[in-house]
Structures are given as structure tokens and as C-alpha cells.
Design an enzyme around this catalytic site. Structure first.
Site, PDB file in Angstrom:
ATOM      1  N   ILE A 195       3.386   2.402  -1.385  1.00 42.23           N
ATOM      2  CA  ILE A 195       2.578   3.600  -1.576  1.00 42.23           C
ATOM      3  C   ILE A 195       3.389   4.878  -1.369  1.00 42.23           C
ATOM      4  CG2 ILE A 195       0.464   4.776  -0.805  1.00 42.23           C
ATOM      5  CD1 ILE A 195       0.001   2.011  -2.110  1.00 42.23           C
ATOM      6  N   ASP A 196       4.453   4.811  -0.582  1.00 40.46           N
ATOM      7  CA  ASP A 196       5.250   5.993  -0.246  1.00 40.46           C
ATOM      8  C   ASP A 196       5.752   6.781  -1.453  1.00 40.46           C
ATOM      9  OD1 ASP A 196       4.810   5.532   2.400  1.00 40.46           O
ATOM     10  OD2 ASP A 196       6.804   4.714   2.832  1.00 40.46           O
TER      11      ASP A 196
ATOM     12  N   HIS B 180       0.645  -1.512   2.335  1.00 46.11           N
ATOM     13  CA  HIS B 180       0.081  -0.297   2.903  1.00 46.11           C
ATOM     14  C   HIS B 180       1.113   0.782   3.154  1.00 46.11           C
ATOM     15  CE1 HIS B 180       1.743  -2.546   6.197  1.00 46.11           C
ATOM     16  NE2 HIS B 180       1.765  -1.451   6.902  1.00 46.11           N
ATOM     17  N   CYS B 181       2.388   0.522   2.921  1.00 46.82           N
ATOM     18  CA  CYS B 181       3.396   1.483   3.350  1.00 46.82           C
ATOM     19  C   CYS B 181       4.401   1.748   2.234  1.00 46.82           C
ATOM     20  CB  CYS B 181       4.090   0.941   4.601  1.00 46.82           C
ATOM     21  SG  CYS B 181       5.276   2.083   5.318  1.00 46.82           S
ATOM     22  N   ILE B 182       5.462   0.986   2.171  1.00 45.83           N
ATOM     23  CA  ILE B 182       6.550   1.251   1.237  1.00 45.83           C
ATOM     24  C   ILE B 182       6.078   1.307  -0.221  1.00 45.83           C
ATOM     25  CG2 ILE B 182       8.736   0.349   0.328  1.00 45.83           C
ATOM     26  CD1 ILE B 182       9.357  -0.489   3.252  1.00 45.83           C
TER      27      ILE B 182
END
Length: 192
Positions: free
Chosen positions: A26-27, A22-24
Site C-alpha cells: 500500500i505504501d 497492509h503495509c508495503i
């Protein structure tokens, strides 16, 4: 593996069945979007995104080939065990898990899909894959008692008995290099 031997300042990343988390993971998409607003090209980020997005389709294509060659069976008649549905090992987080895309693609191809994941005993309600809510994980005993035409390792949890998967007498499609890292025989293992 060679790049991971750098003694400092390097975090190794390993390939898998697709983009997850959900984070890295997608960044970079945000970075590419923002760079475009300044007319800065981000071809490498965009290419990596295309490859990661295509990986579940590649895994299904390889599974189809392996089934055809190993038992002369198509996906539409196959029973497939998906190992791991969390997006990374040893966690229960399902956000953006490529395993769910694999499950969907296998279902769409007509395969009968079961999964085992010690961290996800039941698939939670999810926005994109609501049809799988409340599907239950098999236990190790269920797996041993069942028949599968192929095993697809999508998440390499430490709690999985990988040697037992080899006793199922079917091909193992390993998207995480889990079998080789455990020095298990690779005669029935296909790396993707």
C-alpha cells in the site's frame, strides 16, 4: 526469475491474484499522493496500482474462459475451490487479501465457492467483506470427498497438498505458479 539471480541488494517479487497486505503493497500509493503535492509525476506507480487492482477481475475472467472450454459450464453453475485466503503464503493475515475480492466476484457471478486454508480455519470479521465472517475452511478430506468444477490457487501455502488438487479431475487456475514450482504435471493447469 532472471532478475532474482542478482547476488545482492535485490528482493524478488512474484505476480499473484492482486494487491494484498497492509503495509508495503500500500505504501506506493502514499508516495504517489505525496509526489503529486510537489507536482512530481508517478505514472509507473499509478500504472502498477491499476494493474494490481484489476488482477482479481482478470483471474475471474480467465476462470470463466477455462470453465467454458473445459466443461461447457458458466460460473453461475460452477462449484469453485479457492485455495488460500490469507494475503500471502504461510501466514494467517487477511488484511487486504485479494482472495476475498476473488470470493466476492465468484459469488456475484453465481458460483458456489468453498475455500481451503490451513492458516485461516474461519474467516474473521472484516470491514469490507463482512458477509464472509465465520465461513469455515474445508479440510483436505472435505476437498477429496467433494466435487469441484475448478480450483483457483490464490495463496500458495506450503501445507497444501498440490498433487491432491490434480486428482480432483478439474482445471486448476494457478495465480502463484505453485504447480510448476513443485514440478507437478501441468496438463490441467492454467497459469494466470
Amino acid at each position: 526469475d532472471g532478475a532474482a539471480t542478482k547476488p545482492f541488494g535485490y528482493m524478488p517479487f512474484y505476480p499473484g491474484p492482486g494487491l494484498g497486505g497492509h503495509c508495503i503493497p500500500i505504501d506506493p500509493y502514499y508516495l504517489a499522493w505525496k509526489a503529486r503535492s510537489y507536482d512530481v509525476p508517478t505514472r509507473f506507480i499509478e500504472l502498477a496500482g491499476e494493474i494490481n487492482t484489476a488482477m482479481p477481475h482478470h483471474v475471474i475472467s480467465r476462470t470463466r474462459e477455462v470453465l467454458d472450454r473445459s466443461c461447457g459450464k458458466g460460473l453461475s453453475q460452477a462449484r469453485v475451490l479457492l485455495v488460500g485466503v490469507a494475503y500471502k503464503k504461510n501466514v494467517s493475515d487477511m488484511r487486504e487479501s485479494p482472495s476475498m475480492k476473488l470470493m466476492q466476484l465468484l459469488d456475484e457471478a453465481g458460483a458456489s465457492v468453498a475455500y481451503i486454508d490451513p492458516h485461516v480455519p474461519q474467516i474473521p470479521p472484516m470491514r469490507a467483506y463482512g458477509q464472509y465472517s465465520e465461513r469455515q475452511s474445508l479440510t483436505s478430506q472435505d476437498v477429496a470427498d467433494d466435487h469441484f468444477d475448478a480450483v483457483v490457487i490464490a495463496t500458495d501455502h506450503d501445507e497444501i497438498d498440490y498433487a491432491a488438487l490434480l486428482t480432483l479431475d478439474c482445471p486448476v487456475i494457478d495465480t502463484r505458479n505453485a504447480m510448476a514450482r513443485r514440478d507437478l504435471p501441468l496438463d490441467r493447469v492454467v497459469k494466470v
